[in-house]
Design an enzyme around this catalytic site. Structure first.
Site, PDB file in Angstrom:
ATOM      1  N   GLY A 189      18.010 -11.217   3.255  1.00  0.00           N
ATOM      2  CA  GLY A 189      17.071 -11.667   2.225  1.00  0.00           C
ATOM      3  C   GLY A 189      15.801 -12.268   2.783  1.00  0.00           C
ATOM      4  O   GLY A 189      15.080 -12.972   2.086  1.00  0.00           O
ATOM      5  N   ALA A 190      15.478 -11.982   4.055  1.00  0.00           N
ATOM      6  CA  ALA A 190      14.282 -12.574   4.656  1.00  0.00           C
ATOM      7  C   ALA A 190      13.108 -11.610   4.635  1.00  0.00           C
ATOM      8  O   ALA A 190      12.055 -11.895   5.180  1.00  0.00           O
ATOM      9  CB  ALA A 190      14.569 -12.995   6.085  1.00  0.00           C
TER      10      ALA A 190
ATOM     11  N   ASP B 287       9.726   0.862   4.652  1.00  0.00           N
ATOM     12  CA  ASP B 287      10.830   0.230   5.389  1.00  0.00           C
ATOM     13  C   ASP B 287      11.727   1.272   6.039  1.00  0.00           C
ATOM     14  O   ASP B 287      12.077   1.176   7.219  1.00  0.00           O
ATOM     15  CB  ASP B 287      11.685  -0.640   4.447  1.00  0.00           C
ATOM     16  CG  ASP B 287      10.856  -1.688   3.740  1.00  0.00           C
ATOM     17  OD1 ASP B 287       9.714  -1.937   4.184  1.00  0.00           O
ATOM     18  OD2 ASP B 287      11.334  -2.241   2.742  1.00  0.00           O
TER      19      ASP B 287
ATOM     20  N   THR C 219       0.830  -1.211   0.000  1.00  0.00           N
ATOM     21  CA  THR C 219       0.000   0.000   0.000  1.00  0.00           C
ATOM     22  C   THR C 219       0.861   1.256   0.000  1.00  0.00           C
ATOM     23  O   THR C 219       0.371   2.321  -0.347  1.00  0.00           O
ATOM     24  CB  THR C 219      -0.905   0.040   1.256  1.00  0.00           C
ATOM     25  OG1 THR C 219      -0.100  -0.320   2.380  1.00  0.00           O
ATOM     26  CG2 THR C 219      -2.076  -0.910   1.147  1.00  0.00           C
TER      27      THR C 219
HETATM   28  C1  GLA Z   1       9.042  -3.967   0.302  1.00  0.00           C
HETATM   29  C2  GLA Z   1       9.230  -2.492  -0.050  1.00  0.00           C
HETATM   30  C3  GLA Z   1       8.249  -1.615   0.719  1.00  0.00           C
HETATM   31  C4  GLA Z   1       6.818  -2.130   0.572  1.00  0.00           C
HETATM   32  C5  GLA Z   1       6.747  -3.640   0.825  1.00  0.00           C
HETATM   33  C6  GLA Z   1       5.383  -4.199   0.534  1.00  0.00           C
HETATM   34  O1  GLA Z   1       9.379  -4.199   1.634  1.00  0.00           O
HETATM   35  O2  GLA Z   1      10.551  -2.097   0.248  1.00  0.00           O
HETATM   36  O3  GLA Z   1       8.370  -0.282   0.302  1.00  0.00           O
HETATM   37  O4  GLA Z   1       6.304  -1.811  -0.691  1.00  0.00           O
HETATM   38  O5  GLA Z   1       7.695  -4.351   0.064  1.00  0.00           O
HETATM   39  O6  GLA Z   1       4.436  -3.710   1.419  1.00  0.00           O
END
Ligand code: GLA
Length: 391
Positions: free
Chosen positions: A124-125, A174, A35
């Site tokens: 990578g998790a 993130d 989202t």
């Molecule tokens: C990855 C991306 C985030 C987000 C998620 C899915 O972690 O880095 O920005 O889009 O996928 O919610």
């Protein structure tokens, strides 16, 4: 552990005297998946494990970087006037990209530094080891060069580094969760306006359990970008039919149902359906949590997974198997995949007295079905990226 890292750093770079130590967490998203780049809501939290750095400023313009997670790759060395993405620099392109992005944004960085990294986020998790090292580099730059910059700006520059220097078209979730994390709280973030609220995660005798599928995420970046493009195409079609929105996040489910017939491409319709319903689920889920209704929060997590599986199609055999095993386990309040998908981790809310049994039964079922061994972590929610002190 920190004392050991400081000693290793001094031996590695032949330093004596004071050094600075920094920490940046990993993150887990509780609900609100795919989202962020649709201008919607996310609800992630920072973890109490992450990436450490021991740093000493230099008097010349050289950077020397070493990671204890990639010892075979040795020390990476580059200078201030050569901040270019270089494949052989591997993981060091992340900190390098952040340095370059800060300089391009006008921040004065006129010397190099020596740094040794150590991370305990599984690589990578899908727990954001890359955003963790990006924000870690940001706080190092702020402290070492005494920059006048706040955390939200560092979050934005870290995301920019990932988008433009690394070439991964991620949203802001993130970096925001990692930079702005707060102990025992998740963050409800409106990715359109960057308005945010902390929400205490009080689970009434239950805990967050993260499970790693240990499935490698092949081709994940290109599939991620495809999902973004489908959503953008859906917005374009709606706008061509007079709807006038910038992002799918602007549409309520009700409004979407009125206008969705304009989206004639079946795949785009499914992707948009996820983006819109997930956004609404996220808002409702946080209301439920704030009012103490953990059960309702858990049900929305389950629905989130179903939508990611059927409409967004980012789960796959391993994530589905792990989540289905969680749904069948005793004491589970809710379970879903977390992060980008295509592998990586699941997140579940499990009543404390059933956690041991959960880990055993879910691990066994998952192994029987996929041949893979899952790793489990009972998550603690920690603070965001910061300096730990001088040592
Ligand atoms: C990855 C991306 C985030 C987000 C998620 C899915 O972690 O880095 O920005 O889009 O996928 O919610």
């Amino acid at each position: 552990m920190i004392k050991g890292l400081v000693q290793d750093f001094k031996t590695l770079f032949n330093h004596s005297g004071a050094v600075e130590v920094f920490f940046s967490p990993g993150r887990v998203n509780l609900i609100g998946e795919h989202t962020d780049y649709n201008g919607g809501f996310v609800f992630p939290c920072a973890l109490d494990f992450g990436t450490y750095a021991v740093v000493k400023r230099r008097d010349d313009n050289i950077f020397r970087m070493y990671s204890k997670n990639f010892e075979k790759l040795g020390t990476k060395e580059f200078s201030l006037d050569k901040l270019i993405n270089t494949p052989s620099d591997n993981w060091a392109n992340y900190p390098k990209g952040v340095i370059k992005t800060f300089i391009d944004a006008g921040y004065k960085i006129d010397k190099g530094f020596d740094v040794m990294f150590f991370g305990n986020i599984p690589n990578g998790a899908g727990l954001s080891s890359s955003a963790s090292i990006e924000l870690l580099t940001s706080v190092i730059l702020k402290e070492i060069f005494k920059l006048d910059i706040d955390m939200v700006e560092m979050v934005k520059l870290s995301q920019k580094a990932e988008n433009e220097f690394i070439g991964v078209n991620c949203g802001i979730m993130d970096q925001f969760a990692i930079g702005m994390g707060k102990k025992d709280n998740a963050i409800l973030l409106d990715c359109n306006t960057l308005e945010y609220h902390y929400a205490p995660v009080e689970l009434d005798g239950a805990s967050i359990v993260i499970a790693n599928t240990n499935k490698k995420r092949g081709l994940a970046d290109s599939k991620y970008n495809e999902r973004r493009s489908s959503c953008e195409a859906a917005v374009k079609v709606l706008n061509e039919n007079g709807i006038n929105i910038k992002n799918l996040g602007e549409l309520s489910v009700e409004k979407f149902n009125e206008v969705k017939h304009f989206i004639t491409d079946e795949e785009q319709l499914k992707r948009a359906t996820h983006a819109v319903t997930e956004n609404e689920r996220t808002k409702t889920a946080v209301e439920k949590l704030n009012s103490g209704d953990v059960e309702a929060f858990g049900k929305l997590m389950d629905q989130s997974h179903i939508s990611l599986r059927d409409d967004y199609e980012v789960t796959g055999f391993e994530l589905d198997s792990l989540v289905e095993a969680a749904w069948e386990a005793k004491g589970v309040i809710g379970a879903r995949m977390t992060g980008a998908g295509f592998g990586g981790c699941t997140v579940s809310i499990v009543k404390d007295e059933f956690i041991d049994e959960f880990i055993k039964s879910v691990g066994e079922k998952y192994k029987a079905k996929t041949g893979l061994t899952a790793d489990f972590y009972v998550a603690k929610i920690g603070d965001g990226s910061r300096k730990l002190g001088d040592f």
